[in-house]
Design a protein around this motif. Sequence first.
Motif, short mmCIF file in Angstrom:
data_model
loop_
_atom_site.label_atom_id
_atom_site.label_comp_id
_atom_site.label_asym_id
_atom_site.label_seq_id
_atom_site.Cartn_x
_atom_site.Cartn_y
_atom_site.Cartn_z
N ASP A 1 0.83 -1.20 0.00
CA ASP A 1 0.00 0.00 0.00
C ASP A 1 0.87 1.25 0.00
O ASP A 1 1.98 1.26 0.51
CB ASP A 1 -0.91 0.03 1.22
N ARG A 2 0.32 2.31 -0.57
CA ARG A 2 1.02 3.59 -0.59
C ARG A 2 0.03 4.66 -0.16
O ARG A 2 -1.05 4.79 -0.69
CB ARG A 2 1.54 3.88 -1.98
N VAL A 3 0.43 5.46 0.84
CA VAL A 3 -0.38 6.56 1.35
C VAL A 3 0.33 7.86 1.02
O VAL A 3 1.48 8.06 1.40
CB VAL A 3 -0.60 6.43 2.88
N THR A 4 -0.34 8.73 0.30
CA THR A 4 0.21 10.02 -0.08
C THR A 4 -0.52 11.10 0.71
O THR A 4 -1.74 11.15 0.70
CB THR A 4 0.03 10.25 -1.59
N LEU A 5 0.24 11.94 1.39
CA LEU A 5 -0.34 12.98 2.23
C LEU A 5 -0.01 14.36 1.67
O LEU A 5 1.06 14.57 1.08
CB LEU A 5 0.21 12.87 3.66
N LEU A 6 -0.90 15.28 1.87
CA LEU A 6 -0.72 16.69 1.50
C LEU A 6 -0.35 16.87 0.04
O LEU A 6 0.66 17.46 -0.31
CB LEU A 6 0.31 17.37 2.42
N TRP A 7 -1.18 16.36 -0.85
CA TRP A 7 -1.06 16.50 -2.29
C TRP A 7 0.28 16.01 -2.83
O TRP A 7 0.84 16.56 -3.77
CB TRP A 7 -1.31 17.95 -2.70
N GLY A 8 0.83 14.95 -2.23
CA GLY A 8 2.06 14.36 -2.73
C GLY A 8 3.32 14.84 -2.04
O GLY A 8 4.41 14.48 -2.46
N LEU A 9 3.19 15.62 -1.00
CA LEU A 9 4.38 16.11 -0.30
C LEU A 9 5.07 14.99 0.47
O LEU A 9 6.29 14.86 0.44
CB LEU A 9 4.00 17.25 0.65
#
Length: 84
Positions: free
Chosen positions: A70-78
């Motif tokens: 799984d991959r979690v991206t936070l704050l629009w890819g930051l």
Amino acid sequence: MRIKIVTLLALSTAALWFTGCDQGRAQMGSRESNLLGIAKIEKDNYGPTTANTFAVHTDELYKRKNFSGDRVTLLWGLVTLKDY
């Protein structure tokens, strides 16, 4: 009267037969969830990340043997948290 009962029974049986379970073969949802770009969760995504993100691997945080991908991206890819 018998024809009505037989017809009703046949329609009920056909409805149960054609709306039956598929033993879990159908995919009920997408593999991606997005909450206004603030948090984006992608299941089974082993793709590379872009150069303009802070990538954090879960094996750097703690020792583990069963990775989910799984991959979690936070704050629009930051910030990107990768579980592989």
